[in-house]
Design a protein around this motif. Structure first.
Motif, PDB file in Angstrom:
ATOM      1  N   ALA A   1       1.025  12.080  19.945  1.00 18.70           N
ATOM      2  CA  ALA A   1       1.289  10.696  19.545  1.00 18.70           C
ATOM      3  C   ALA A   1       2.088  10.625  18.244  1.00 18.70           C
ATOM      4  O   ALA A   1       2.805   9.640  18.001  1.00 18.70           O
ATOM      5  N   THR A   2       1.987  11.647  17.403  1.00 17.85           N
ATOM      6  CA  THR A   2       2.739  11.667  16.133  1.00 17.85           C
ATOM      7  C   THR A   2       4.079  12.364  16.274  1.00 17.85           C
ATOM      8  O   THR A   2       4.736  12.624  15.261  1.00 17.85           O
ATOM      9  N   GLY A   3       4.483  12.705  17.490  1.00 16.97           N
ATOM     10  CA  GLY A   3       5.771  13.347  17.702  1.00 16.97           C
ATOM     11  C   GLY A   3       5.756  14.844  17.500  1.00 16.97           C
ATOM     12  O   GLY A   3       6.825  15.455  17.354  1.00 16.97           O
ATOM     13  N   GLN A   4       4.590  15.453  17.472  1.00 17.57           N
ATOM     14  CA  GLN A   4       4.478  16.903  17.291  1.00 17.57           C
ATOM     15  C   GLN A   4       3.857  17.533  18.537  1.00 17.57           C
ATOM     16  O   GLN A   4       2.901  18.293  18.461  1.00 17.57           O
ATOM     17  N   ASP A   5       4.402  17.202  19.679  1.00 19.54           N
ATOM     18  CA  ASP A   5       3.862  17.660  20.954  1.00 19.54           C
ATOM     19  C   ASP A   5       4.055  19.167  21.098  1.00 19.54           C
ATOM     20  O   ASP A   5       5.156  19.690  20.878  1.00 19.54           O
ATOM     21  N   LEU A   6       2.968  19.854  21.461  1.00 17.29           N
ATOM     22  CA  LEU A   6       3.040  21.293  21.742  1.00 17.29           C
ATOM     23  C   LEU A   6       3.378  21.575  23.191  1.00 17.29           C
ATOM     24  O   LEU A   6       3.693  22.710  23.538  1.00 17.29           O
ATOM     25  N   GLY A   7       3.277  20.580  24.053  1.00 19.30           N
ATOM     26  CA  GLY A   7       3.610  20.763  25.457  1.00 19.30           C
ATOM     27  C   GLY A   7       2.587  21.548  26.245  1.00 19.30           C
ATOM     28  O   GLY A   7       2.904  22.063  27.322  1.00 19.30           O
ATOM     29  N   VAL A   8       1.349  21.651  25.749  1.00 21.26           N
ATOM     30  CA  VAL A   8       0.309  22.423  26.431  1.00 21.26           C
ATOM     31  C   VAL A   8      -0.956  21.574  26.530  1.00 21.26           C
ATOM     32  O   VAL A   8      -1.119  20.587  25.799  1.00 21.26           O
ATOM     33  N   SER A   9      -1.844  22.003  27.421  1.00 29.02           N
ATOM     34  CA  SER A   9      -3.140  21.360  27.593  1.00 29.02           C
ATOM     35  C   SER A   9      -4.179  22.439  27.842  1.00 29.02           C
ATOM     36  O   SER A   9      -3.915  23.409  28.573  1.00 29.02           O
ATOM     37  N   ILE A  10      -5.356  22.301  27.240  1.00 26.68           N
ATOM     38  CA  ILE A  10      -6.426  23.282  27.400  1.00 26.68           C
ATOM     39  C   ILE A  10      -7.161  23.005  28.701  1.00 26.68           C
ATOM     40  O   ILE A  10      -7.587  21.872  28.957  1.00 26.68           O
TER      41      ILE A  10
ATOM     42  N   VAL B   1     -13.419  21.838  25.139  1.00 28.53           N
ATOM     43  CA  VAL B   1     -12.137  21.611  25.813  1.00 28.53           C
ATOM     44  C   VAL B   1     -11.667  20.170  25.592  1.00 28.53           C
ATOM     45  O   VAL B   1     -10.489  19.925  25.274  1.00 28.53           O
ATOM     46  N   ALA B   2     -12.592  19.220  25.751  1.00 35.64           N
ATOM     47  CA  ALA B   2     -12.220  17.814  25.579  1.00 35.64           C
ATOM     48  C   ALA B   2     -11.771  17.522  24.142  1.00 35.64           C
ATOM     49  O   ALA B   2     -10.782  16.800  23.915  1.00 35.64           O
ATOM     50  N   THR B   3     -12.474  18.085  23.158  1.00 33.89           N
ATOM     51  CA  THR B   3     -12.114  17.843  21.757  1.00 33.89           C
ATOM     52  C   THR B   3     -10.754  18.434  21.428  1.00 33.89           C
ATOM     53  O   THR B   3      -9.937  17.805  20.726  1.00 33.89           O
ATOM     54  N   MET B   4     -10.484  19.633  21.926  1.00 31.50           N
ATOM     55  CA  MET B   4      -9.171  20.240  21.674  1.00 31.50           C
ATOM     56  C   MET B   4      -8.056  19.419  22.318  1.00 31.50           C
ATOM     57  O   MET B   4      -6.996  19.217  21.713  1.00 31.50           O
ATOM     58  N   ASN B   5      -8.282  18.948  23.524  1.00 35.31           N
ATOM     59  CA  ASN B   5      -7.252  18.130  24.182  1.00 35.31           C
ATOM     60  C   ASN B   5      -7.050  16.806  23.453  1.00 35.31           C
ATOM     61  O   ASN B   5      -5.925  16.285  23.400  1.00 35.31           O
ATOM     62  N   GLU B   6      -8.123  16.253  22.880  1.00 34.14           N
ATOM     63  CA  GLU B   6      -7.971  15.029  22.088  1.00 34.14           C
ATOM     64  C   GLU B   6      -7.093  15.285  20.860  1.00 34.14           C
ATOM     65  O   GLU B   6      -6.243  14.457  20.500  1.00 34.14           O
TER      66      GLU B   6
END
Length: 365
Positions: A230-239, A218-223
């Motif tokens: 940070a690169t402007g490609q936000d998915l708007g979700v969090s695991i 979970v932590a690695t996916m959220n990282e």
């Protein structure tokens, strides 16, 4: 004259019907206009939130409660899950339509079938390699929450494929530093673990490592999602959670099952041997206790007999003084010699200092 004749006609039944029709039309238009104006007047459920678009662009985000918005097409409303609501997504394994002889099935040798190494690698892509050289397939269900509705709606069609790629990349990264037993109980014979004993500290430690693997995933996916943001490609979700089931290749699973069965049979034999040894130890301890008790009783009896035999001597010693010592010894000798002479047939007494002999008759039989 014509105008005078026209006025009564306008006030007749036909004119009243026309006026009534127009009034009903006005009322209908008013009702339709009121209904159109209130099309986006709605109640947002407690487990949802509303995203309001104005002319195709996100205008605002409305949490649970009463929503007031302009009617379509001025503003459009899209309902999304609440921030704390978890959305489940089943990660789909890659389907190649082919079963590999290295993982999924064992094929008989056939000259008509040629397996190339590249094809094998492609067909085994559903498996990942662990740090100890084993392979495992992961059946995972992701639970995510929508943290940024605006970013989520902009890339909504790409969110699930991106989550799948993020999961695979994170799983491959973590598996390279983990052993097979961090995913599932596969080699208890090599780790000296009793899988059936839930209180075994080693079992508890392995369970903690498997739980830590899920937390690290979970932590690695959220990282990775943060790096995309940070690169402007936000998915708007969090695991928020990952449910993970590790599977072995069928051929390997059969081999592991055979090993586990043999290990369980050996454990049962060892347990039976320990039971027999404990029973024999208990029997030997019982016999030892019996022998010790019998020896102690016999020793006590002999001590009491000896003490009874020495009681007269002790009594003489208690009464002995220098004045009456010879007298007491003479009396004791006479008492003892009389009892001895009563049990013998005859006695020959010889004076060692002379040649006289004395023959005393014994008791008449």
């Amino acid at each position: 004259m014509s105008a005078a004749t026209a006025d009564p006609a306008l006030k007749g039944p036909l004119a009243g019907s026309v006026r009534l029709g127009f009034l009903m039309l006005y009322a209908m238009v008013f009702v339709l206009a009121a209904g159109w104006l209130t099309t986006n007047l709605r109640q947002v459920p407690p487990d949802s939130r509303a995203v309001v678009f104005r002319f195709g662009r996100v205008n605002r985000v409305q949490e649970a409660g009463l929503l007031l918005a302009w009617p379509t097409p001025i503003e459009q409303v899209r309902l999304l899950p609440a921030p704390d609501k978890q959305i489940a997504y089943k990660v789909q394994a890659q389907q190649t339509g082919f079963q590999s002889d290295e993982t999924d099935m064992q094929l008989e040798p056939n000259d008509d079938v040629i397996h190339l190494q590249g094809d094998r690698d492609l067909n085994n892509s559903a498996y990942i390699m662990t740090g100890d050289g084993n392979v495992v397939s992961l059946d995972a269900t992701l639970f995510y929450t929508i943290t940024d509705p605006t970013a989520y709606l902009l890339v909504e069609d790409h969110v699930l494929p991106a989550l799948q790629r993020t999961f695979l990349a994170s799983a491959i990264y973590l598996a390279a530093s983990r052993h097979l037993d961090d995913f599932l109980v596969a080699q208890p014979d090599q780790t000296d673990v009793d899988a059936n004993n839930a209180s075994d500290p080693k079992v508890v430690a392995l369970a903690a490592r498997r739980q830590a693997l899920r937390s690290d995933l979970v932590a690695t996916m959220n990282e990775r999602l943060t790096a995309l943001r940070a690169t402007g490609q936000d998915l708007g979700v969090s695991i928020s959670r990952v449910d993970l089931v590790a599977l072995l290749p069928p051929v390997a699973k059969a081999a592991f099952d055979a090993v586990l069965t043999a290990a369980q049979i050996a454990d049962q034999g060892a347990a039976a041997a320990r039971t027999d040894a404990a029973r024999m130890t208990q029997e030997a301890d019982r016999q030892r206790d019996e022998l010790l008790a019998a020896a102690s009783a016999a020793a006590d009896e002999r001590i009491r007999t000896a003490m009874a035999s020495t009681d007269p001597v002790d009594a003489l010693e208690a009464q002995e003084t220098p004045a009456n010592r010879d007298t007491l010894l003479s009396h004791a000798y006479q008492d003892q010699i009389a009892a001895i002479l009563q049990r013998v047939g005859d006695v020959t007494a010889i004076d060692m200092r002379g040649g006289k002999q004395l023959v005393l008759p014994g008791p008449t039989p």
